[in-house]
Motif scaffolding. Structure first.
Motif, PDB file in Angstrom:
ATOM      1  N   ALA A 205       9.428  -4.155  -7.814  1.00  0.00           N
ATOM      2  CA  ALA A 205       8.272  -3.545  -7.163  1.00  0.00           C
ATOM      3  C   ALA A 205       7.695  -2.358  -7.924  1.00  0.00           C
ATOM      4  O   ALA A 205       6.612  -1.876  -7.585  1.00  0.00           O
ATOM      5  CB  ALA A 205       8.653  -3.109  -5.749  1.00  0.00           C
ATOM      6  N   THR A 206       8.394  -1.877  -8.947  1.00  0.00           N
ATOM      7  CA  THR A 206       7.873  -0.755  -9.734  1.00  0.00           C
ATOM      8  C   THR A 206       7.072  -1.220 -10.947  1.00  0.00           C
ATOM      9  O   THR A 206       6.555  -0.391 -11.699  1.00  0.00           O
ATOM     10  CB  THR A 206       9.023   0.152 -10.219  1.00  0.00           C
ATOM     11  N   SER A 207       6.955  -2.517 -11.145  1.00  0.00           N
ATOM     12  CA  SER A 207       6.280  -3.062 -12.335  1.00  0.00           C
ATOM     13  C   SER A 207       4.772  -3.131 -12.117  1.00  0.00           C
ATOM     14  O   SER A 207       4.182  -4.208 -11.988  1.00  0.00           O
ATOM     15  CB  SER A 207       6.839  -4.446 -12.667  1.00  0.00           C
TER      16      SER A 207
ATOM     17  N   ARG B 236       0.865  -1.181   0.000  1.00  0.00           N
ATOM     18  CA  ARG B 236       0.000   0.000   0.000  1.00  0.00           C
ATOM     19  C   ARG B 236       0.899   1.227   0.000  1.00  0.00           C
ATOM     20  O   ARG B 236       1.864   1.300   0.765  1.00  0.00           O
ATOM     21  CB  ARG B 236      -0.916  -0.009   1.228  1.00  0.00           C
ATOM     22  N   ALA B 237       0.596   2.184  -0.879  1.00  0.00           N
ATOM     23  CA  ALA B 237       1.467   3.352  -1.013  1.00  0.00           C
ATOM     24  C   ALA B 237       0.649   4.601  -1.288  1.00  0.00           C
ATOM     25  O   ALA B 237      -0.460   4.532  -1.826  1.00  0.00           O
ATOM     26  CB  ALA B 237       2.481   3.136  -2.131  1.00  0.00           C
ATOM     27  N   ARG B 238       1.226   5.732  -0.928  1.00  0.00           N
ATOM     28  CA  ARG B 238       0.607   7.031  -1.211  1.00  0.00           C
ATOM     29  C   ARG B 238       1.395   7.727  -2.316  1.00  0.00           C
ATOM     30  O   ARG B 238       2.629   7.766  -2.284  1.00  0.00           O
ATOM     31  CB  ARG B 238       0.590   7.909   0.032  1.00  0.00           C
ATOM     32  N   VAL B 239       0.671   8.270  -3.295  1.00  0.00           N
ATOM     33  CA  VAL B 239       1.316   9.009  -4.381  1.00  0.00           C
ATOM     34  C   VAL B 239       1.634  10.411  -3.877  1.00  0.00           C
ATOM     35  O   VAL B 239       0.744  11.160  -3.482  1.00  0.00           O
ATOM     36  CB  VAL B 239       0.411   9.069  -5.621  1.00  0.00           C
ATOM     37  N   THR B 240       2.908  10.768  -3.899  1.00  0.00           N
ATOM     38  CA  THR B 240       3.332  12.080  -3.393  1.00  0.00           C
ATOM     39  C   THR B 240       3.483  13.114  -4.500  1.00  0.00           C
ATOM     40  O   THR B 240       3.371  14.313  -4.250  1.00  0.00           O
ATOM     41  CB  THR B 240       4.661  11.955  -2.637  1.00  0.00           C
ATOM     42  N   ALA B 241       3.741  12.674  -5.725  1.00  0.00           N
ATOM     43  CA  ALA B 241       3.891  13.604  -6.851  1.00  0.00           C
ATOM     44  C   ALA B 241       3.692  12.846  -8.146  1.00  0.00           C
ATOM     45  O   ALA B 241       3.979  11.644  -8.233  1.00  0.00           O
ATOM     46  CB  ALA B 241       5.265  14.270  -6.832  1.00  0.00           C
TER      47      ALA B 241
ATOM     48  N   LEU C  20       3.630   2.574   2.405  1.00  0.00           N
ATOM     49  CA  LEU C  20       3.035   2.683   3.733  1.00  0.00           C
ATOM     50  C   LEU C  20       2.940   1.341   4.449  1.00  0.00           C
ATOM     51  O   LEU C  20       3.075   1.268   5.672  1.00  0.00           O
ATOM     52  CB  LEU C  20       1.634   3.298   3.629  1.00  0.00           C
ATOM     53  N   GLU C  21       2.676   0.281   3.685  1.00  0.00           N
ATOM     54  CA  GLU C  21       2.461  -1.039   4.279  1.00  0.00           C
ATOM     55  C   GLU C  21       2.856  -2.091   3.251  1.00  0.00           C
ATOM     56  O   GLU C  21       2.542  -1.948   2.065  1.00  0.00           O
ATOM     57  CB  GLU C  21       0.989  -1.191   4.671  1.00  0.00           C
TER      58      GLU C  21
ATOM     59  N   GLY D 150       8.080   3.194   4.234  1.00  0.00           N
ATOM     60  CA  GLY D 150       8.900   4.390   4.195  1.00  0.00           C
ATOM     61  C   GLY D 150       9.741   4.510   2.945  1.00  0.00           C
ATOM     62  O   GLY D 150      10.263   5.590   2.642  1.00  0.00           O
ATOM     63  N   GLU D 151       9.888   3.411   2.204  1.00  0.00           N
ATOM     64  CA  GLU D 151      10.674   3.448   0.971  1.00  0.00           C
ATOM     65  C   GLU D 151       9.948   4.284  -0.081  1.00  0.00           C
ATOM     66  O   GLU D 151       8.723   4.283  -0.163  1.00  0.00           O
ATOM     67  CB  GLU D 151      10.889   2.028   0.457  1.00  0.00           C
TER      68      GLU D 151
END
Length: 345
Positions: A111-113, A49-54, A69-70, A79-80
């Motif tokens: 993990a970016t795929s 789970r991640a938040r888009v920052t930009a 985030l998770e 945190g990565e």
């Protein structure tokens, strides 16, 4: 068995923008919700789970910066920070939105795929049971029946509205032009309209009216709305039109500069009529589960009604995405009980 699924968003982009890459075509997993969840987890190299920052606004080869985030699977840590492909046009990239959270299923080298062909989707109230499954292993409940909505209305057509704006009131509507032809018409001062932009929610056209006024029309996609007969078309007059040719694109892009107030040109919901058909059994391999309680289902016209007294809850309530009888695509959501049935309109 895997079947071919052509993603609605990518098809729209390819149709509206000839500079876009070919439509995104993905392998759709078969089976019910539980099978698709397990398959997605097994095939993913990372789930987090991640938040888009930009977000890089570039339409092609754009990037989205995210903060993890998770983590549920794979070599990533909370945190990565990662840079993911973004854009939403061609190459199956996702049009990420800054500030939103997403449940990422990476399928590929690392993990970016992430892409439209993965199970990646935004985190909404409907994803809570999927997150709970990833955390605890408890699968969300399966619907036991399906119920489809029947709708009717006077459809909105953005091309028809645009075609009327570029001719005199007593003339028949004209047709849209491809962007290169539209650029020539604009240079020569002739009336025109062209498809300027498409995203996951809207189609947009711009043009010059028969009396020389630049305009912009916006229409919601049928597949972005919760059901057929809910689309709207809005008109805004522009101070001027700007046309540029982005680097790497063979076609010009039009933009409405300083648009005025929006006026409603068409609203399908005003004359909308709907009813619910009787509950029926869920066809095998008919649905692509986007979250644990929402799915895109392809339904045949013939219904397979449940036997009298059969259990019908929870139910997968399906709303058609288009009025075209040949279009069998439905947006479906799990609900606790069926709606009241009535004679179809």
């Amino acid at each position: 068995m895997l079947t071919r699924w052509r993603w609605f968003i990518a098809v729209a982009a390819a149709c509206a923008l000839p500079s876009a890459a070919q439509a995104c075509s993905c392998e759709r997993p078969s089976g019910d919700l539980h099978t698709q969840l397990r398959t997605a987890r097994e095939n993913a190299v990372a789930i987090y789970r991640a938040r888009v920052t930009a977000v890089d606004p570039a339409a092609f080869d754009g990037k989205a910066a995210v903060e993890v985030l998770e983590v549920f699977k794979g070599p990533v840590k909370p945190g990565e920070r990662l840079d993911l492909p973004s854009g939403g046009r061609g190459a199956c990239t996702i049009a990420f939105k800054a500030g939103k959270e997403y449940l990422m299923y990476a399928q590929g080298k690392d993990a970016t795929s992430v892409s439209l062909c993965s199970r990646t989707h935004s985190v909404t109230p409907g994803t809570e049971s999927e997150l709970a499954w990833l955390r605890t292993g408890k699968l969300p409940p399966l619907p036991v029946a399906l119920q489809r909505e029947a709708v009717s209305c006077e459809p909105c057509d953005i091309d028809l509205v645009g075609g009327r704006l570029i001719v005199a009131p007593d003339e028949s509507p004209s047709s849209w032009l491809w962007p290169p032809q539209a650029a020539e018409a604009m240079k020569e001062g002739r009336p025109f309209f062209t498809r300027a932009h498409v995203d996951s929610e809207h189609s947009l056209i711009v043009g010059m009216s028969f009396d020389g006024k630049p305009f912009e029309l916006t229409q919601t996609h049928e597949y972005a709305a919760p059901s057929a007969c809910t689309r709207r078309i809005h008109l805004r007059w522009c101070k001027r039109l700007d046309v540029t040719t982005p680097a790497g694109s063979p076609h010009p892009v039009f933009k409405c500069i300083e648009p005025g107030e929006s006026s409603l040109q068409c609203d399908e919901s005003k004359g909308r009529e709907s009813s619910w058909r009787p509950p029926e059994s869920i066809p095998a391999d008919a649905c692509l589960w986007r979250t644990s309680d929402t799915a895109l289902c392809t339904l045949e016209p013939r219904m397979r009604l449940l036997p009298a007294g059969a259990r019908a809850s929870p139910v997968l309530k399906c709303r058609p995405q288009d009025l075209d009888r040949r279009d069998r695509n439905h947006f479906c959501q799990v609900e606790t009980k069926p709606g009241p049935t009535d004679k179809a309109p």
